[in-house]
Design an enzyme around this catalytic site. Structure first.
Site, mmCIF file in Angstrom:
data_model
loop_
_atom_site.group_PDB
_atom_site.id
_atom_site.type_symbol
_atom_site.label_atom_id
_atom_site.label_comp_id
_atom_site.label_asym_id
_atom_site.label_seq_id
_atom_site.Cartn_x
_atom_site.Cartn_y
_atom_site.Cartn_z
ATOM 1 N N LYS A 131 -25.176 64.122 -12.668
ATOM 2 C CA LYS A 131 -24.611 63.914 -11.326
ATOM 3 C C LYS A 131 -23.724 62.675 -11.310
ATOM 4 O O LYS A 131 -24.152 61.605 -11.754
ATOM 5 C CB LYS A 131 -25.735 63.728 -10.297
ATOM 6 C CG LYS A 131 -26.687 64.901 -10.220
ATOM 7 C CD LYS A 131 -26.244 65.928 -9.219
ATOM 8 C CE LYS A 131 -26.827 65.585 -7.873
ATOM 9 N NZ LYS A 131 -26.559 66.592 -6.869
ATOM 10 N N PHE B 260 2.248 91.934 1.370
ATOM 11 C CA PHE B 260 0.824 92.208 1.166
ATOM 12 C C PHE B 260 0.219 92.743 2.472
ATOM 13 O O PHE B 260 -0.486 93.757 2.486
ATOM 14 C CB PHE B 260 0.101 90.929 0.721
ATOM 15 C CG PHE B 260 -1.338 91.141 0.354
ATOM 16 C CD1 PHE B 260 -1.702 91.424 -0.946
ATOM 17 C CD2 PHE B 260 -2.339 91.062 1.324
ATOM 18 C CE1 PHE B 260 -3.036 91.630 -1.301
ATOM 19 C CE2 PHE B 260 -3.675 91.270 0.989
ATOM 20 C CZ PHE B 260 -4.012 91.551 -0.330
ATOM 21 N N ASP C 223 3.336 87.208 1.213
ATOM 22 C CA ASP C 223 2.214 87.454 2.131
ATOM 23 C C ASP C 223 2.557 88.609 3.073
ATOM 24 O O ASP C 223 1.722 89.438 3.398
ATOM 25 C CB ASP C 223 1.939 86.201 2.985
ATOM 26 C CG ASP C 223 1.289 85.115 2.162
ATOM 27 O OD1 ASP C 223 1.063 85.355 0.954
ATOM 28 O OD2 ASP C 223 1.026 84.026 2.714
ATOM 29 N N TYR D 63 -20.697 81.437 -13.089
ATOM 30 C CA TYR D 63 -21.065 80.652 -14.266
ATOM 31 C C TYR D 63 -22.352 81.088 -14.973
ATOM 32 O O TYR D 63 -22.837 80.380 -15.850
ATOM 33 C CB TYR D 63 -21.158 79.166 -13.912
ATOM 34 C CG TYR D 63 -21.983 78.880 -12.669
ATOM 35 C CD1 TYR D 63 -23.333 79.150 -12.632
ATOM 36 C CD2 TYR D 63 -21.383 78.335 -11.542
ATOM 37 C CE1 TYR D 63 -24.077 78.897 -11.505
ATOM 38 C CE2 TYR D 63 -22.124 78.072 -10.398
ATOM 39 C CZ TYR D 63 -23.473 78.346 -10.390
ATOM 40 O OH TYR D 63 -24.210 78.095 -9.266
ATOM 41 N N CYS E 201 -21.277 49.718 29.824
ATOM 42 C CA CYS E 201 -20.276 50.682 29.354
ATOM 43 C C CYS E 201 -18.922 49.971 29.192
ATOM 44 O O CYS E 201 -18.463 49.298 30.119
ATOM 45 C CB CYS E 201 -20.152 51.822 30.364
ATOM 46 S SG CYS E 201 -18.843 52.970 29.932
ATOM 47 N N ASP F 291 -19.845 72.212 -6.038
ATOM 48 C CA ASP F 291 -20.686 71.804 -4.912
ATOM 49 C C ASP F 291 -20.510 72.774 -3.740
ATOM 50 O O ASP F 291 -19.666 72.579 -2.869
ATOM 51 C CB ASP F 291 -20.284 70.377 -4.496
ATOM 52 C CG ASP F 291 -21.383 69.704 -3.715
ATOM 53 O OD1 ASP F 291 -22.483 70.270 -3.643
ATOM 54 O OD2 ASP F 291 -21.135 68.606 -3.192
ATOM 55 N N LYS G 204 -19.957 70.966 -12.209
ATOM 56 C CA LYS G 204 -21.001 71.391 -11.273
ATOM 57 C C LYS G 204 -20.332 71.551 -9.910
ATOM 58 O O LYS G 204 -19.907 70.558 -9.300
ATOM 59 C CB LYS G 204 -22.118 70.347 -11.229
ATOM 60 C CG LYS G 204 -23.317 70.809 -10.440
ATOM 61 C CD LYS G 204 -24.494 69.879 -10.670
ATOM 62 C CE LYS G 204 -25.714 70.373 -9.947
ATOM 63 N NZ LYS G 204 -25.571 70.428 -8.502
ATOM 64 N N GLU H 270 -19.595 72.205 -18.422
ATOM 65 C CA GLU H 270 -18.877 72.789 -17.283
ATOM 66 C C GLU H 270 -18.929 71.813 -16.121
ATOM 67 O O GLU H 270 -19.690 70.850 -16.147
ATOM 68 C CB GLU H 270 -19.603 74.060 -16.803
ATOM 69 C CG GLU H 270 -19.608 75.175 -17.780
ATOM 70 C CD GLU H 270 -20.482 76.339 -17.302
ATOM 71 O OE1 GLU H 270 -21.033 76.285 -16.180
ATOM 72 O OE2 GLU H 270 -20.613 77.290 -18.071
ATOM 73 N N CYS I 24 -16.500 51.611 32.087
ATOM 74 C CA CYS I 24 -16.693 51.510 33.533
ATOM 75 C C CYS I 24 -17.709 50.424 33.909
ATOM 76 O O CYS I 24 -18.047 50.269 35.073
ATOM 77 C CB CYS I 24 -17.122 52.865 34.109
ATOM 78 S SG CYS I 24 -18.748 53.374 33.546
ATOM 79 N N CYS J 296 -24.054 56.010 28.907
ATOM 80 C CA CYS J 296 -23.527 55.533 30.184
ATOM 81 C C CYS J 296 -23.901 56.602 31.206
ATOM 82 O O CYS J 296 -23.487 57.752 31.076
ATOM 83 C CB CYS J 296 -22.006 55.379 30.104
ATOM 84 S SG CYS J 296 -21.279 55.192 31.748
ATOM 85 N N CYS K 72 -16.978 57.873 35.013
ATOM 86 C CA CYS K 72 -16.595 57.141 33.798
ATOM 87 C C CYS K 72 -15.453 57.920 33.108
ATOM 88 O O CYS K 72 -15.637 59.080 32.710
ATOM 89 C CB CYS K 72 -17.820 57.029 32.893
ATOM 90 S SG CYS K 72 -17.484 56.179 31.352
HETATM 91 S S1 IVH Z 1 -26.157 77.070 -14.079
HETATM 92 C C1 IVH Z 1 -31.014 77.776 -13.949
HETATM 93 N N1 IVH Z 1 -23.767 76.082 -13.778
HETATM 94 O O1 IVH Z 1 -26.250 73.703 -9.302
HETATM 95 C C2 IVH Z 1 -29.864 77.351 -13.162
HETATM 96 N N2 IVH Z 1 -25.277 75.884 -11.950
HETATM 97 O O2 IVH Z 1 -29.489 72.738 -9.485
HETATM 98 C C3 IVH Z 1 -28.592 77.814 -13.783
HETATM 99 N N3 IVH Z 1 -24.299 74.812 -9.967
HETATM 100 O O3 IVH Z 1 -28.543 76.065 -8.198
HETATM 101 C C4 IVH Z 1 -27.460 77.329 -13.010
HETATM 102 N N4 IVH Z 1 -22.298 74.475 -10.806
HETATM 103 O O4 IVH Z 1 -26.121 76.412 -7.538
HETATM 104 C C5 IVH Z 1 -24.965 76.265 -13.190
HETATM 105 N N5 IVH Z 1 -21.594 75.285 -13.665
HETATM 106 C C6 IVH Z 1 -22.773 75.479 -13.092
HETATM 107 C C7 IVH Z 1 -23.045 75.081 -11.767
HETATM 108 C C8 IVH Z 1 -24.319 75.285 -11.226
HETATM 109 C C9 IVH Z 1 -23.055 74.343 -9.731
HETATM 110 C C10 IVH Z 1 -25.394 74.745 -8.971
HETATM 111 C C11 IVH Z 1 -26.240 75.978 -8.860
HETATM 112 C C12 IVH Z 1 -27.648 75.532 -9.119
HETATM 113 C C13 IVH Z 1 -27.557 74.055 -8.975
HETATM 114 C C14 IVH Z 1 -28.435 73.384 -10.002
#
Ligand code: IVH
Length: 498
Positions: free
Chosen positions: A314, A37, A34, A227, A408, A120, A118, A116, A411, A426, A432
């Site tokens: 989900k 860098f 680090d 993605y 409370c 978050d 999803k 894949e 107090c 309170c 307090c």
């Molecule tokens: S493909 C037409 N791939 O999930 C939508 N989305 O409701 C194509 N998300 O808005 C999205 N991981 O923000 C895709 N591997 C993944 C994802 C992904 C998270 C999110 C994305 C999207 C929401 C789907």
């Protein structure tokens, strides 16, 4: 240094820094310390200041941020940013699979699906022209989003300049995520400043993208996983070819994807990652199943809201049952009283949970909590676990309901409730103890007076020793009083070490 020497050195430093950045943040294989860098980066920043004619928009120095904008420009998406249809069970996935089979009855080859994770976080659209990042847009309402290019440039895993053989102009979409480590650091800082912490990494990621000061975004250490690919002419035939190519161009692509043709294969991916995802450094809330072939995707098309060629599965939030031991009532800086449940310790989502907030009297009443009830705890997107329900079959018939207190706990002043508000307060704000302490802690915090030499521990000690009762008292403290206190604190912390 001549102009030419400066130009060459800037070019060399940029290439070196880009290379190390890629190795560290995309490949996760650090190739330099680090410190080294930072030294290279400092040299580049100084040279670019002296020779601004050689400072380019793709310079790695852009990563440290600095641009402060006044407001976000709203830009229309070239391709609308839709969302995915959600599914919650294997039978929903089966419906999706069979629907695709029926719509592609003419197709001779086996249909492949890419599974894949999803991610978050906050969806992002990135535009690259001639290999350079030119624009980054948030999802917004799906039709137009905010231009957050200045903030995205600070994310080290987002390439400012591509490598290899990339298309001239294209859009790539993905998710900006806040890794758990960054999230904990940010929330610890928020608490220290006396401001409200983020409820989960998703909110923290999207909140960070909406900051006007890119330097602050750089500090938050975000990550970005890509993605999806959008272009008028597609240089590949399948989604998995795109993922492979995008990794070669320098993007961070999740290595955790698989291609399957069978329903069983898809189920196996979903099952594996339901538990394995807990070891990832960022949050995921499901799996995404996409038809691999781009031509088939085009043929299947979209409904008004979602693609027909992809679906999200989900994961259910993890839920456990434990028993209520007691309820504490805590008084905050503003005098608001928060009920907190003490629970029989139970493992949930990688930590042992002993306490959970009940938020306020309304939440408590809606749960209809009785003493020694068995309660369900959930850790969904939120880091702090929630009590989501009571197992009535296990309630002791003699157990009385948990009542909200009238006075409370600190107090004994009768509590009041403002019209339209959920919290009981309170009103004894000047006398307090937790309210005075809270106000003092807020006063010294980074967001207010930023008094470095005082922390919560010292305030507590000064207060308990009756040396301070108000902000004004802080300014009457003498040298001897503080030195005496320093000794007490250091002896005390030594004691704790033993
Ligand atoms: S493909 C037409 N791939 O999930 C939508 N989305 O409701 C194509 N998300 O808005 C999205 N991981 O923000 C895709 N591997 C993944 C994802 C992904 C998270 C999110 C994305 C999207 C929401 C789907």
């Amino acid at each position: 240094m001549t102009n030419e020497e400066a130009f060459l050195r800037i070019d060399f430093l940029s290439q070196e820094l880009n290379k190390h950045n890629y190795q560290y943040y995309v490949l996760d294989q650090p190739s330099i310390s680090d410190y080294d860098f930072d030294m290279l980066m400092n040299e580049l920043i100084l040279l670019e200041k002296a020779y601004p004619q050689y400072c380019h928009s793709d310079s790695p120095s852009q990563r440290v941020g600095g641009e402060v904008i006044k407001k976000f420009e709203q830009v229309r998406h070239k391709y609308p940013m839709l969302s995915l249809g959600n599914t919650y069970s294997e039978s929903d996935i089966k419906d999706f699979y069979q629907r695709i089979m029926q719509s592609t009855i003419e197709t001779e080859n086996e249909i492949e699906y890419v599974c894949e994770l999803k991610f978050d976080g906050a969806a992002i659209s990135l535009w690259y022209e001639n290999g350079l990042l030119t624009r980054a847009l948030t999802r917004g309402d799906g039709i137009q989003g905010d231009d957050v290019t200045h903030n995205i440039k600070t994310i080290p895993s987002v390439p400012l300049k591509l490598r290899g053989n990339y298309p001239k102009s294209f859009e790539i979409r993905g998710e900006v995520v806040m890794p758990h480590k960054s999230f904990e650091m940010l929330n610890a800082q928020k608490l220290e400043e006396g401001s409200t912490p983020f409820a989960n990494p998703r909110n923290a990621a999207s909140g960070s993208l909406k900051l006007l000061d890119s330097k602050e975004v750089a500090r938050r250490k975000l990550d970005c996983i890509l993605y999806a690919f959008y272009s008028d002419d597609l240089p590949f035939n399948t989604h998995s070819e795109f993922l492979h190519a995008a990794a070669e161009w320098g993007f961070k692509i999740s290595p955790h994807y698989e291609v399957y043709s069978s329903l069983e294969g898809i189920y196996s991916f979903i099952h594996k990652w339901d538990s394995a995802r807990k070891d990832l450094p960022y949050d995921t809330d499901g799996a995404v199943i996409k038809v691999n072939d781009f031509q088939l995707q085009k043929m299947l098309g979209f409904t008004a809201k979602n693609p027909r060629w992809a679906v999200a599965y989900k994961y259910k939030a993890e839920r456990v049952l434990t028993q209520l031991v007691s309820v504490d009532f805590q008084v905050g800086r503003t005098g608001a009283v928060t009920p907190v449940a003490n629970l029989v310790p139970v493992p949930l989502g990688g930590t042992t949970v002993k306490r959970a907030t009940l938020h306020n009297a309304d939440v408590m009443q809606n749960l209809d909590l009785h003493h020694y009830d068995f309660v369900y705890l959930e850790k969904g997107g939120e880091i702090i676990p929630k009590i989501v329900g009571v197992e009535l079959s296990k309630r002791l018939s003699s157990a009385p309901a948990v009542e909200f207190i009238l006075n409370c706990p600190e107090c004994n002043t009768p509590l009041i409730r403002m019209e339209g508000e959920a919290a009981w307060y309170c009103p004894n704000s000047d006398h307090c103890p937790p309210q005075i302490k809270g106000k003092l802690e807020h006063f010294i915090s980074r967001k207010a007076m930023n008094i470095d030499s005082l922390g919560e521990g010292k305030i507590e000690m000064l207060f308990d020793n009756q040396m301070i009762r108000s902000v004004a008292d802080l300014y009457q403290l003498t040298y001897d009083q503080l030195i005496g206190l320093e000794k007490v604190i250091s002896v005390d912390s030594e004691d704790r070490k033993i």
